[in-house]
Design a protein around this motif. Structure first.
Motif, PDB file in Angstrom:
ATOM      1  N   LEU A  76       0.917  -1.183  -0.007  1.00 56.20           N
ATOM      2  CA  LEU A  76       0.220   0.053   0.030  1.00 56.20           C
ATOM      3  C   LEU A  76       0.705   1.530   0.096  1.00 56.20           C
ATOM      4  N   ARG A  77       2.255   1.067  -0.281  1.00 54.45           N
ATOM      5  CA  ARG A  77       2.722   2.249  -0.050  1.00 54.45           C
ATOM      6  C   ARG A  77       3.884   2.349  -1.105  1.00 54.45           C
ATOM      7  N   GLY A 104       1.117  -7.556   4.359  1.00 54.76           N
ATOM      8  CA  GLY A 104      -0.321  -7.294   4.769  1.00 54.76           C
ATOM      9  C   GLY A 104      -1.140  -8.353   5.325  1.00 54.76           C
ATOM     10  N   PHE A 105      -2.065  -8.144   6.418  1.00 53.44           N
ATOM     11  CA  PHE A 105      -2.814  -9.046   6.900  1.00 53.44           C
ATOM     12  C   PHE A 105      -4.135  -8.866   6.859  1.00 53.44           C
ATOM     13  N   TRP A 106      -4.829  -7.627   6.634  1.00 56.71           N
ATOM     14  CA  TRP A 106      -6.169  -7.463   6.572  1.00 56.71           C
ATOM     15  C   TRP A 106      -6.484  -7.219   5.023  1.00 56.71           C
ATOM     16  N   ALA A 107      -7.260  -8.185   4.645  1.00 61.10           N
ATOM     17  CA  ALA A 107      -7.942  -8.246   2.965  1.00 61.10           C
ATOM     18  C   ALA A 107      -8.555  -6.620   2.745  1.00 61.10           C
ATOM     19  N   LEU A 110      -6.036  -4.006   1.896  1.00 61.72           N
ATOM     20  CA  LEU A 110      -5.450  -4.202   0.574  1.00 61.72           C
ATOM     21  C   LEU A 110      -6.156  -3.802  -0.663  1.00 61.72           C
ATOM     22  N   GLU A 111      -7.336  -4.439  -0.408  1.00 62.49           N
ATOM     23  CA  GLU A 111      -8.539  -4.377  -1.513  1.00 62.49           C
ATOM     24  C   GLU A 111      -8.840  -2.738  -1.497  1.00 62.49           C
ATOM     25  N   ALA A 112      -9.090  -2.110  -0.728  1.00 62.67           N
ATOM     26  CA  ALA A 112      -9.196  -0.640  -0.808  1.00 62.67           C
ATOM     27  C   ALA A 112      -8.040   0.280  -1.482  1.00 62.67           C
ATOM     28  N   GLY A 113      -6.862  -0.424  -1.349  1.00 62.88           N
ATOM     29  CA  GLY A 113      -5.766   0.125  -2.095  1.00 62.88           C
ATOM     30  C   GLY A 113      -5.619  -0.361  -3.369  1.00 62.88           C
ATOM     31  N   GLY A 114      -6.571  -1.049  -4.046  1.00 60.85           N
ATOM     32  CA  GLY A 114      -6.274  -1.636  -5.371  1.00 60.85           C
ATOM     33  C   GLY A 114      -5.553  -2.899  -5.460  1.00 60.85           C
ATOM     34  N   ILE A 115      -5.193  -3.666  -4.452  1.00 62.04           N
ATOM     35  CA  ILE A 115      -4.396  -4.835  -4.349  1.00 62.04           C
ATOM     36  C   ILE A 115      -5.234  -6.031  -3.987  1.00 62.04           C
ATOM     37  N   ALA A 116      -5.297  -7.092  -5.007  1.00 64.89           N
ATOM     38  CA  ALA A 116      -5.945  -8.387  -4.397  1.00 64.89           C
ATOM     39  C   ALA A 116      -5.383  -8.915  -3.477  1.00 64.89           C
ATOM     40  N   GLY A 118      -4.747 -12.057  -2.836  1.00 62.51           N
ATOM     41  CA  GLY A 118      -3.885 -13.162  -3.342  1.00 62.51           C
ATOM     42  C   GLY A 118      -2.669 -12.749  -4.046  1.00 62.51           C
ATOM     43  N   ASP A 119      -2.661 -11.255  -4.271  1.00 65.98           N
ATOM     44  CA  ASP A 119      -1.375 -10.818  -5.195  1.00 65.98           C
ATOM     45  C   ASP A 119      -0.436 -10.019  -4.136  1.00 65.98           C
ATOM     46  N   ARG A 120      -0.871 -10.224  -2.889  1.00 62.16           N
ATOM     47  CA  ARG A 120       0.078  -9.208  -1.949  1.00 62.16           C
ATOM     48  C   ARG A 120       1.558  -9.614  -2.041  1.00 62.16           C
ATOM     49  N   ALA A 121       1.671 -10.972  -2.106  1.00 60.66           N
ATOM     50  CA  ALA A 121       3.057 -11.533  -1.726  1.00 60.66           C
ATOM     51  C   ALA A 121       3.942 -11.071  -3.213  1.00 60.66           C
ATOM     52  N   ALA A 122       3.426 -11.252  -4.257  1.00 59.34           N
ATOM     53  CA  ALA A 122       4.171 -10.754  -5.623  1.00 59.34           C
ATOM     54  C   ALA A 122       4.474  -9.209  -5.504  1.00 59.34           C
ATOM     55  N   VAL A 123       3.466  -8.448  -5.111  1.00 61.19           N
ATOM     56  CA  VAL A 123       3.563  -7.090  -5.005  1.00 61.19           C
ATOM     57  C   VAL A 123       4.717  -6.703  -3.875  1.00 61.19           C
ATOM     58  N   PHE A 124       4.677  -7.358  -2.676  1.00 56.10           N
ATOM     59  CA  PHE A 124       5.637  -7.296  -1.803  1.00 56.10           C
ATOM     60  C   PHE A 124       7.092  -7.320  -2.160  1.00 56.10           C
ATOM     61  N   GLU A 125       7.084  -8.404  -2.728  1.00 51.91           N
ATOM     62  CA  GLU A 125       8.576  -9.006  -3.327  1.00 51.91           C
ATOM     63  C   GLU A 125       9.313  -7.851  -4.197  1.00 51.91           C
ATOM     64  N   GLU A 126       8.401  -7.295  -5.184  1.00 48.72           N
ATOM     65  CA  GLU A 126       8.726  -6.436  -6.039  1.00 48.72           C
ATOM     66  C   GLU A 126       9.149  -5.120  -5.147  1.00 48.72           C
TER      67      GLU A 126
END
Length: 267
Positions: A76-77, A104-107, A110-116, A118-126
């Protein structure tokens, strides 16, 4: 083992009082979590304040205290702005900053920030790779100080812990009593983990706490039980303990006063 608290409160004055008692009593780090939307797990706390802004304010009021965010929801940042904020606070805060990041822990956040979710791990790595590079980037203003950028720790579940081991970064576990943490700590160190921190709830009072109690309220009890719990975390190899000291302003003040006056002197 370093010990700090989260001065979560519903008023400015209570936040200041919690922080003052903690710092004067040897609890040397002021930690804040990271929330985007209001959350029933933390009524009046999560989503109410932007964490790095409040940490900067606290660092100005308590310049000897270390500050820490546990943990910034990295998907989200923006990594560049987070690097600028972190390097700024690390330079200006007398005790420095610990930058803990998580997928992230709360769905709903993340979803309010436009991140699915299930996609959080890939976004986090990048974004983690970008953040670590940008913290060292001298073309950003400010870049790292002569002492370097703030330390980066990871927080999350088992996959994030494995990532911390691979990268040689500290890992902040959470939501576990000493008994629950023991197998996690064993796996972490057996895999080659270098530094383990932990974030937990610890409250002084009766065992039959009623009211708004979340499922990961870890330890409630007497001074002896609190001393035992903190000591057992240290025995497990925890090098840094972050305590959420209550369920509301009253229980937080009561717990921090006991931590400072009775628990810390016995550790």
């Amino acid at each position: 083992m370093r010990v700090g608290i989260s001065p979560f409160a519903t008023t400015r004055q209570t936040t200041l009082e919690l922080s003052r008692i903690a710092v004067d009593g040897g609890l040397d780090t002021l930690w804040l979590g990271d929330g985007y939307l209001a959350n029933p797990d933390f009524v009046g706390w999560a989503g109410a304040m932007e964490s790095l802004t409040e940490l900067a304010w606290l660092a100005g009021r308590f310049p000897t205290a270390r500050t820490g965010i546990a943990a910034a929801v990295l998907p989200l940042r923006d990594p560049a702005w987070l690097a600028k904020q972190a390097n700024t606070l690390h330079r200006m805060a007398g005790g420095g900053l610990v930058l803990v990041v998580t997928p992230g822990f709360w769905a709903h956040d993340l979803e309010a920030g436009g991140i699915a979710f299930g996609d959080r791990a890939a976004v986090f790595e990048e974004r983690l790779a970008d953040l670590r590079r940008l913290l060292l980037d001298q073309t950003l203003s400010p870049g790292p100080s002569d002492a370097g950028p703030p330390p980066v720790w990871l927080a999350g579940a088992a996959k994030t812990m494995a990532r911390a081991v691979t990268l040689g970064l500290p890992f902040l576990s959470s939501r576990a009593t000493p008994d629950e943490l023991a197998p996690v700590a064993e796996r972490f160190f057996d895999a080659g983990g270098e530094f383990l921190a932990h974030r937990t709830r610890l409250e002084y009072g009766a065992h039959d706490v009623t009211g708004d109690v979340v499922e990961w309220h870890a330890t409630t009890g007497s001074v002896d039980e609190m001393v035992d719990a903190v000591g057992r975390y240290a025995e497990l190899g925890v090098g840094d303990l972050s305590i959420i000291p209550g369920q509301d302003d009253t229980s937080s003040l009561r717990t921090v006063e006991i931590l400072a006056s009775e628990v810390m002197p016995r550790l």
